[in-house]
Enzyme design. Structure first.
Site, short mmCIF file in Angstrom:
data_model
loop_
_atom_site.label_atom_id
_atom_site.label_comp_id
_atom_site.label_asym_id
_atom_site.label_seq_id
_atom_site.Cartn_x
_atom_site.Cartn_y
_atom_site.Cartn_z
N SER A 76 67.80 43.43 63.97
CA SER A 76 68.40 41.80 63.82
C SER A 76 68.35 41.88 65.40
O SER A 76 68.19 40.18 65.60
CB SER A 76 70.09 42.55 63.62
OG SER A 76 70.33 43.12 62.75
N GLU B 275 67.00 54.69 66.76
CA GLU B 275 66.90 53.61 65.98
C GLU B 275 66.26 53.85 64.54
O GLU B 275 66.77 52.66 63.45
CB GLU B 275 64.66 53.02 66.80
CG GLU B 275 65.60 51.71 66.40
CD GLU B 275 66.08 51.03 66.98
OE1 GLU B 275 66.98 49.91 66.91
OE2 GLU B 275 66.26 51.22 68.53
N GLU C 100 69.40 51.60 70.72
CA GLU C 100 70.27 51.19 69.44
C GLU C 100 71.58 51.28 70.14
O GLU C 100 72.27 50.19 70.56
CB GLU C 100 69.44 52.07 68.33
CG GLU C 100 70.85 51.61 67.08
CD GLU C 100 70.34 50.51 66.56
OE1 GLU C 100 70.93 50.72 64.87
OE2 GLU C 100 69.87 49.56 67.22
N THR D 23 72.33 46.96 72.77
CA THR D 23 70.65 46.02 72.72
C THR D 23 70.85 45.31 74.26
O THR D 23 71.45 44.84 74.53
CB THR D 23 69.96 45.76 71.68
OG1 THR D 23 70.27 46.67 70.26
CG2 THR D 23 68.58 45.06 71.90
N THR E 251 65.82 47.55 72.99
CA THR E 251 66.91 48.26 72.65
C THR E 251 66.55 50.25 72.33
O THR E 251 65.36 50.10 72.37
CB THR E 251 67.42 48.04 71.49
OG1 THR E 251 68.61 48.40 71.38
CG2 THR E 251 66.37 48.21 70.51
N ASP F 260 68.89 52.91 61.48
CA ASP F 260 68.33 51.05 60.83
C ASP F 260 67.77 50.87 59.55
O ASP F 260 67.60 49.87 59.42
CB ASP F 260 67.27 50.36 62.25
CG ASP F 260 68.46 49.20 63.03
OD1 ASP F 260 70.20 49.64 63.42
OD2 ASP F 260 67.68 49.27 64.32
N GLY G 70 73.40 43.51 70.71
CA GLY G 70 74.92 43.07 69.58
C GLY G 70 74.05 43.81 67.78
O GLY G 70 75.71 43.16 66.82
N ARG H 299 58.28 47.53 67.78
CA ARG H 299 59.87 48.71 67.23
C ARG H 299 58.88 49.66 67.64
O ARG H 299 57.80 50.40 66.70
CB ARG H 299 60.16 47.94 66.19
CG ARG H 299 60.78 48.56 65.31
CD ARG H 299 61.90 47.80 65.52
NE ARG H 299 63.03 47.80 64.52
CZ ARG H 299 64.50 48.05 65.15
NH1 ARG H 299 64.76 48.17 65.75
NH2 ARG H 299 65.40 48.67 63.70
#
Length: 581
Positions: free
Chosen positions: A458, A435, A416, A396, A414, A438, A478, A97
């Site tokens: 998510s 990102e 985003e 994503t 992703t 988020d 999604g 991430r």
């Protein structure tokens, strides 16, 4: 591998026959792959056919998706990979991430004492997190793969050089982002013509991305996190190269942020549902916790004996309760001590289940529960107030691959928003993520921005086992609807008894503790919708496709079925090494 063998490998890839027509379901033996792109699925199968394992093939597919699905994913972003290692009979997860630059504070998106407009924040350098994808691919290959960057990037390089034909779905995604893409000359040059979206039928080549992949193939992971490419990323983030007369906010990234980036190998999250052992991503992904909590709530009902309407009503209400807890407690575990054990307690699920009225939907958002009594240490002080769900982009991609030896990969990654921040790194051909949007823009909240922190995600790549053997994999893009897509597909497959292709193609309903439930086009006037409405369920006025799932199903006879979308996102692509006759 010798230079001769490397050359032979590359020539063989380039000699691969033209990609076959998209098929969303395939059954056979050997390995299987499902992605949203036929080129990416073919890349995975090519690597499997040449002796690579599921991890090698997953990285090859992901790199190709960076060419053919660039508005959802790419090396300018990050992701989560769940891997089953068959020989060792264990599951591992790889967290790559994006992280916030070290200079970020909790006021990142606050201007003059107020939250910045969400879409202003998206299309800016401020929104860009330190990309983790390349580091994640490197770690995956070094730890669990059998091939080099040079080998697994070869199909993507060929696709970027030779190009692919833009379809109607790809063109429509550009059209939705003409304003954002038009702000940045490097982006406009790649995806617009005279300020308008590339029309369907256009042959799109990306020689800059091909050169970037070649750089990584030649010099390895450090070529991304140091040197000229790293400098170009930092320059694009801090001083976004915009069209004349346009100004966007710059970010706070440094070369040290890139050099210091690390992926994390984390123990998987584990739960059990109706005889299946489920493995998912732990925090900072909220997907595994939320799906598993909702399934624990639903496990108290005999769903197989109930009519479809009642099952869907209970699914929506369980999702509502799990999302209330998700938004209240979950964030980067290196910054927040979230009560995960309590949230996944079966006893806590029973307490939450008691709040559901089988005959009537909750009238609106519900409050978070108190899982601390179900922790070993119940002294944690946070008792959050009810909050409005933070906006989260819904774009994503997810892929899944298996090999002949039984290894399995479920991988969601992703950038985003559609097209991320909108910023293509000049000369390198890839979009940068957004990102950091988020994070929650204001606090106090576990998920506020902090230097080095990973924003809550998510993404929900999930593996399921039955009697110790792989049973299926599932995941989807999604945004926050990823969670409901995976949850609903599992309920459709396990509780409703639908074959996986039907479980994926069924109408999707996404309740995320809001006043209304998000739905897809054509659902609102259906008999199913009207019956649910009589139970108090209410629908969003705006309907759009939810998710783009991909799955693998492993059968007792040793065959595998790869499944992708049958109608969403322009139809997905599924292949197996040796199709059943």
């Amino acid at each position: 591998m010798t230079r001769f063998l490397r050359t032979a490998f590359l020539l063989a890839l380039l000699a691969t026959p033209a990609v076959q027509a998209k098929m969303p379901v395939a059954t056979g033996t050997g390995g299987g792959a499902a992605t949203i792109s036929e080129q990416a699925t073919q890349s995975a199968i090519d690597v499997l056919d040449r002796g690579g394992n599921a991890v090698d093939a997953a990285v090859a597919a992901a790199a190709t998706l960076g060419v053919t699905d660039p508005f959802s994913c790419g090396i300018g972003g990050g992701g989560f990979m769940v891997v089953y290692l068959a020989k060792e009979q264990r599951v591992v997860t790889l967290d790559h991430r994006e992280t916030a630059p070290a200079a970020v504070t909790s006021t990142l998106f606050i201007e003059e004492g107020r939250e910045m407009d969400f879409y202003t924040a998206v299309s800016s350098g401020l929104s860009v997190g330190v990309p983790g994808t390349v580091r994640g691919w490197h770690e995956a290959l070094q730890r669990y793969g059998t091939m080099s960057f040079e080998q697994v990037l070869a199909p993507a390089i060929a696709t970027a050089e030779e190009g692919f034909t833009v379809d109607a779905n790809f063109s429509s995604l550009i059209a939705r982002n003409e304003g954002k893409f038009g702000r940045f000359p490097a982006t406009a040059a790649l995806y617009l013509r005279n300020g308008k979206a590339l029309p369907a039928g256009t042959r799109l080549r990306n020689p800059d991305l091909a050169r970037t992949y070649r750089l990584l193939a030649r010099e390895g992971v450090e070529a991304f996190y140091a040197g000229p490419l790293a400098s170009a990323i930092v320059d694009a983030v801090n001083r976004p190269p915009t069209a004349s007369g346009i100004s966007v906010r710059g970010g706070r990234m440094t070369l040290a942020d890139l050099a210091d980036y690390q992926a994390r190998v984390r123990a998987p999250l584990r739960s059990r549902y109706r005889g299946y052992d489920l493995y998912g991503m732990p925090l900072p992904s909220s997907g595994g916790v939320t799906v598993f909590e909702a399934l624990n709530i639903l496990e108290g009902y005999d769903l197989k004996s109930l009519p479809r309407t009642q099952v869907e009503h209970l699914y929506l209400e369980a999702s509502r309760l799990a999302f209330a807890d998700r938004d209240a407690y979950l964030a980067d575990p290196e910054y927040v001590d979230a009560p995960v054990a309590g949230l996944l307690s079966k006893a806590y699920a029973a307490q939450r289940r008691a709040l559901i009225d089988p005959a009537r939907a909750a009238p609106g958002p519900v409050g978070a529960g108190d899982p601390f009594a179900f922790q070993q240490d119940a002294s944690y002080p946070l008792r959050p107030a009810l909050r409005t769900l933070q906006p989260e982009s819904t774009h994503t991609t997810h892929l899944t691959v298996s090999d002949k030896d039984g290894n399995v990969v479920a991988y969601t990654f992703t950038i985003e928003d559609w097209g991320g921040s909108g910023i293509v790194v000049p000369g390198y051909g890839f979009l940068l993520n957004n990102e950091l949007t988020d994070f929650d823009f204001t606090g106090p909240h576990p998920n506020v921005p902090e230097g080095g922190k990973r924003p809550r995600s998510s993404m929900t790549p999930t593996l399921a086992f039955k009697d110790g053997r792989p049973a299926f994999s599932i995941g989807s893009p999604g945004g926050s609807t990823i969670i409901t897509t995976v949850l609903q597909t599992i309920v459709n497959y396990i509780d409703q008894g639908l074959p996986m292709d039907q479980a994926i193609d069924a109408p999707r309903l996404s309740q995320r503790n809001g006043a209304v439930t998000d739905i897809e086009p054509g659902f609102a006037g259906s008999a199913q919708a009207q019956t649910l409405a009589r139970l108090g369920q209410r629908w969003s006025d705006q309907a759009e496709e939810i998710g783009a799932a991909n799955a693998l199903v492993f059968h007792p006879d040793g065959t595998v079925t790869a499944v992708s979308e049958g109608h969403r996102h322009g139809i997905g692509s599924a292949q197996v090494q040796t199709p059943a006759r």
